[in-house]
Design a protein around this motif. Structure first.
Motif, mmCIF file in Angstrom:
data_model
loop_
_atom_site.group_PDB
_atom_site.id
_atom_site.type_symbol
_atom_site.label_atom_id
_atom_site.label_comp_id
_atom_site.label_asym_id
_atom_site.label_seq_id
_atom_site.Cartn_x
_atom_site.Cartn_y
_atom_site.Cartn_z
ATOM 1 N N VAL A 1 85.842 19.894 43.232
ATOM 2 C CA VAL A 1 87.111 19.210 42.953
ATOM 3 C C VAL A 1 88.134 19.478 44.044
ATOM 4 O O VAL A 1 88.907 18.592 44.422
ATOM 5 C CB VAL A 1 87.652 19.634 41.571
ATOM 6 C CG1 VAL A 1 89.006 18.984 41.302
ATOM 7 C CG2 VAL A 1 86.658 19.268 40.475
ATOM 8 N N GLU A 2 88.143 20.688 44.594
ATOM 9 C CA GLU A 2 89.132 21.029 45.614
ATOM 10 C C GLU A 2 88.929 20.242 46.901
ATOM 11 O O GLU A 2 89.877 19.748 47.499
ATOM 12 C CB GLU A 2 89.102 22.528 45.903
ATOM 13 C CG GLU A 2 89.677 23.398 44.801
ATOM 14 C CD GLU A 2 89.789 24.851 45.219
ATOM 15 O OE1 GLU A 2 89.441 25.160 46.394
ATOM 16 O OE2 GLU A 2 90.204 25.673 44.395
ATOM 17 N N SER A 3 87.669 20.125 47.346
ATOM 18 C CA SER A 3 87.391 19.460 48.623
ATOM 19 C C SER A 3 86.979 18.003 48.462
ATOM 20 O O SER A 3 86.865 17.280 49.445
ATOM 21 C CB SER A 3 86.280 20.207 49.371
ATOM 22 O OG SER A 3 85.066 20.128 48.647
ATOM 23 N N ASP A 4 86.740 17.582 47.220
ATOM 24 C CA ASP A 4 86.273 16.227 46.912
ATOM 25 C C ASP A 4 84.911 15.954 47.555
ATOM 26 O O ASP A 4 84.587 14.829 47.902
ATOM 27 C CB ASP A 4 87.289 15.174 47.367
ATOM 28 C CG ASP A 4 87.082 13.838 46.661
ATOM 29 O OD1 ASP A 4 86.761 13.841 45.464
ATOM 30 O OD2 ASP A 4 87.233 12.783 47.319
ATOM 31 N N GLU A 5 84.080 16.999 47.680
ATOM 32 C CA GLU A 5 82.749 16.856 48.263
ATOM 33 C C GLU A 5 81.693 16.726 47.172
ATOM 34 O O GLU A 5 81.779 17.382 46.120
ATOM 35 C CB GLU A 5 82.408 18.072 49.125
ATOM 36 C CG GLU A 5 83.147 18.150 50.435
ATOM 37 C CD GLU A 5 82.727 19.375 51.217
ATOM 38 O OE1 GLU A 5 81.839 19.257 52.090
ATOM 39 O OE2 GLU A 5 83.269 20.466 50.961
ATOM 40 N N VAL A 6 80.675 15.935 47.459
ATOM 41 C CA VAL A 6 79.504 15.834 46.591
ATOM 42 C C VAL A 6 78.516 16.910 47.032
ATOM 43 O O VAL A 6 78.138 16.979 48.205
ATOM 44 C CB VAL A 6 78.866 14.436 46.679
ATOM 45 C CG1 VAL A 6 77.576 14.376 45.861
ATOM 46 C CG2 VAL A 6 79.853 13.371 46.192
ATOM 47 N N VAL A 7 78.085 17.762 46.084
ATOM 48 C CA VAL A 7 77.313 18.957 46.396
ATOM 49 C C VAL A 7 75.984 18.919 45.628
ATOM 50 O O VAL A 7 75.958 18.633 44.426
ATOM 51 C CB VAL A 7 78.094 20.235 46.021
ATOM 52 C CG1 VAL A 7 77.297 21.489 46.370
ATOM 53 C CG2 VAL A 7 79.463 20.245 46.703
ATOM 54 N N LEU A 8 74.880 19.232 46.314
ATOM 55 C CA LEU A 8 73.575 19.319 45.679
ATOM 56 C C LEU A 8 73.525 20.578 44.814
ATOM 57 O O LEU A 8 73.859 21.665 45.276
ATOM 58 C CB LEU A 8 72.480 19.372 46.745
ATOM 59 C CG LEU A 8 71.025 19.430 46.271
ATOM 60 C CD1 LEU A 8 70.647 18.202 45.452
ATOM 61 C CD2 LEU A 8 70.083 19.577 47.476
ATOM 62 N N MET A 9 73.097 20.426 43.571
ATOM 63 C CA MET A 9 73.135 21.560 42.645
ATOM 64 C C MET A 9 71.859 21.616 41.810
ATOM 65 O O MET A 9 70.970 20.784 41.934
ATOM 66 C CB MET A 9 74.352 21.459 41.715
ATOM 67 C CG MET A 9 74.396 20.186 40.879
ATOM 68 S SD MET A 9 75.805 20.110 39.756
ATOM 69 C CE MET A 9 75.259 21.239 38.470
ATOM 70 N N ASP A 10 71.779 22.640 40.973
ATOM 71 C CA ASP A 10 70.680 22.867 40.053
ATOM 72 C C ASP A 10 69.394 23.168 40.834
ATOM 73 O O ASP A 10 69.452 23.534 42.013
ATOM 74 C CB ASP A 10 70.507 21.688 39.098
ATOM 75 C CG ASP A 10 69.822 22.095 37.797
ATOM 76 O OD1 ASP A 10 70.406 22.890 37.056
ATOM 77 O OD2 ASP A 10 68.706 21.621 37.545
ATOM 78 N N GLU A 11 68.234 23.030 40.208
ATOM 79 C CA GLU A 11 66.994 23.337 40.916
ATOM 80 C C GLU A 11 66.702 22.266 41.956
ATOM 81 O O GLU A 11 67.040 21.098 41.773
ATOM 82 C CB GLU A 11 65.826 23.488 39.954
ATOM 83 C CG GLU A 11 65.428 22.245 39.200
ATOM 84 C CD GLU A 11 64.248 22.494 38.269
ATOM 85 O OE1 GLU A 11 63.279 23.161 38.689
ATOM 86 O OE2 GLU A 11 64.307 22.035 37.125
ATOM 87 N N ILE A 12 66.058 22.674 43.040
ATOM 88 C CA ILE A 12 65.832 21.776 44.169
ATOM 89 C C ILE A 12 64.350 21.743 44.500
ATOM 90 O O ILE A 12 63.761 22.756 44.899
ATOM 91 C CB ILE A 12 66.624 22.232 45.415
ATOM 92 C CG1 ILE A 12 68.117 22.366 45.107
ATOM 93 C CG2 ILE A 12 66.408 21.258 46.571
ATOM 94 C CD1 ILE A 12 68.923 23.018 46.230
ATOM 95 N N LEU A 13 63.724 20.586 44.291
ATOM 96 C CA LEU A 13 62.364 20.319 44.771
ATOM 97 C C LEU A 13 61.359 21.377 44.322
ATOM 98 O O LEU A 13 60.537 21.860 45.079
ATOM 99 C CB LEU A 13 62.377 20.203 46.306
ATOM 100 C CG LEU A 13 63.160 18.992 46.834
ATOM 101 C CD1 LEU A 13 63.640 19.247 48.264
ATOM 102 C CD2 LEU A 13 62.294 17.738 46.779
ATOM 103 N N THR A 14 61.426 21.717 43.040
ATOM 104 C CA THR A 14 60.479 22.665 42.459
ATOM 105 C C THR A 14 59.342 21.901 41.778
ATOM 106 O O THR A 14 59.424 20.683 41.594
ATOM 107 C CB THR A 14 61.171 23.556 41.409
ATOM 108 O OG1 THR A 14 61.418 22.776 40.230
ATOM 109 C CG2 THR A 14 62.474 24.133 41.940
ATOM 110 N N PRO A 15 58.290 22.608 41.350
ATOM 111 C CA PRO A 15 57.212 21.932 40.620
ATOM 112 C C PRO A 15 57.645 21.395 39.253
ATOM 113 O O PRO A 15 56.868 20.712 38.596
ATOM 114 C CB PRO A 15 56.152 23.032 40.453
ATOM 115 C CG PRO A 15 56.458 24.035 41.501
ATOM 116 C CD PRO A 15 57.937 24.000 41.653
ATOM 117 N N GLU A 16 58.856 21.732 38.812
ATOM 118 C CA GLU A 16 59.340 21.192 37.541
ATOM 119 C C GLU A 16 60.248 19.982 37.727
ATOM 120 O O GLU A 16 60.365 19.150 36.831
ATOM 121 C CB GLU A 16 60.058 22.281 36.737
ATOM 122 C CG GLU A 16 59.110 23.386 36.327
ATOM 123 C CD GLU A 16 59.529 24.152 35.091
ATOM 124 O OE1 GLU A 16 60.728 24.118 34.738
ATOM 125 O OE2 GLU A 16 58.659 24.800 34.478
#
Length: 352
Positions: free
Chosen positions: A223-238
């Motif tokens: 919210v402060e920078s107004d940037e879209v950020v990748l979050m949560d698990e990333i490219l896992t087998p799930e």
């Protein structure tokens, strides 16, 4: 806690406020800008939780997410992820370090976008079923004749979905519907980042003998920078599906290293969507063994090796699993690529 006893639930509310308890992850608040995410060994499929945990799964998914965060931000310098650190917060008593090291991380507190950014490179699974019905995938017309397993001729496609609450089902939506949910300003940026990340990840996995079939990403707003950020698990087998390059043949049954094995087993037993299924030991073992192979292909070392290195780095001397307990996680040692060491990836960037 015993050396390989699964972590099914957490109870840290006396130390940190509990923000959310999801199907797999418990989230606590460290301060106004930082969350503490613990990935348990709970496992879900078809939007319901199963009764049997998968020991050490939470740590494997966490370490793989951290690995991908470093790889992706190295090759996409404009990308931000929510990952801060794998270090344990100082408030956590030392008696709990053995239970939480490796399966937890400190992350940025973001405002999650209520969509899932799904990218598909190959016609398979639910995408293939949709194509067989009406020559579309999630409403996107496929204007050429394809066989199961074919790559989409114009490259990966973006098929967003809703992000349902626990116990509910995600629903495929159009890009226009996604824009109405998150706003036009952010919908385009989410798609752009999802496609860029997928492109890097696809080539990276291919170098290591895996085909990245599809994946789902989640993004949040700083919210402060107004940037879209990748979050949560990333490219896992799930969150993703991977096939072995050497076993991939269009139109044939695909051998993967992801949660599809478990989904297929549930379907064969007519247990898909049934809450609280008890898994037999052989299914538990094969699921974790499968995840372990994916980890080793992508990271270049076994999960056991990665955990030992993390314990040494954090000066935690308690054994999480004995050597004999780690044997079932062994995979294919085909790359010398170090967890959280991105110097090697810079040297290899011309290979992408």
């Amino acid at each position: 806690m015993a050396s390989c006893e699964p972590l099914i639930t957490t109870d840290l509310a006396s130390l940190f406020p509990l923000v959310n308890k999801g199907k797999v992850r418990d989230v606590y608040k460290l301060d106004e800008k930082t969350l503490f995410i613990v990935t348990t060994d709970r496992i879900s499929a078809f939007d319901v939780n199963l009764a049997t945990p998968i020991p050490q799964k939470g740590a494997l998914l966490t370490l793989l997410t951290a690995h991908w965060a470093h790889i992706l931000t190295t090759h996409l310098p404009h990308l931000r992820t929510h990952v801060h650190s794998l270090s344990l917060p100082p408030q956590l008593p030392s008696a709990l370090h053995h239970a939480y090291l490796g399966r937890s991380m400190q992350v940025s507190q973001l405002r999650p976008f209520k969509i899932e950014a799904i990218v598909r490179a190959h016609l398979a699974y639910e995408a293939f079923n949709s194509y067989c019905c009406d020559d579309t995938v999630c409403g996107i017309p496929i204007e050429v004749v394809l066989d199961e397993g074919d790559a989409f001729p114009r490259g990966p496609i973006y098929t967003p979905s809703t992000k349902a609450a626990v116990g509910e089902h995600d629903v495929d939506i159009t890009e226009a519907e996604a824009a109405r949910i998150v706003g036009e300003k952010y919908a385009g940026r989410i798609k752009e980042l999802a496609m860029e990340v997928f492109s890097v990840a696809y080539r990276y996995a291919l170098q290591r003998g895996l085909v990245l079939v599809d994946t789902k990403f989640e993004f949040g707003l700083d919210v402060e920078s107004d940037e879209v950020v990748l979050m949560d698990e990333i490219l896992t087998p799930e969150s993703s599906r991977f096939w072995f390059v050497e076993g991939w043949r269009v139109g044939k049954k695909f051998e993967g290293v992801d949660k599809q094995y478990l989904r297929d087993w549930l379907c064969e037993k007519d247990l898909d969507g049934v809450e609280g299924v008890v898994l037999p030991e052989e299914v538990v073992s094969k699921t974790m063994r499968t995840y372990g192979v994916a980890f080793e292909r992508l990271v270049g070392k076994s999960f056991g090796e990665a955990m030992r290195e993390l314990r040494e780095k954090e000066d935690v001397r308690i054994s999480i699993c004995e050597e004999s307990d780690m044997e079932f996680l062994s995979g294919v040692k085909n790359v010398q690529f170090h967890l959280l060491d991105i110097s090697d990836s810079r040297k290899r960037s011309d290979d992408y």
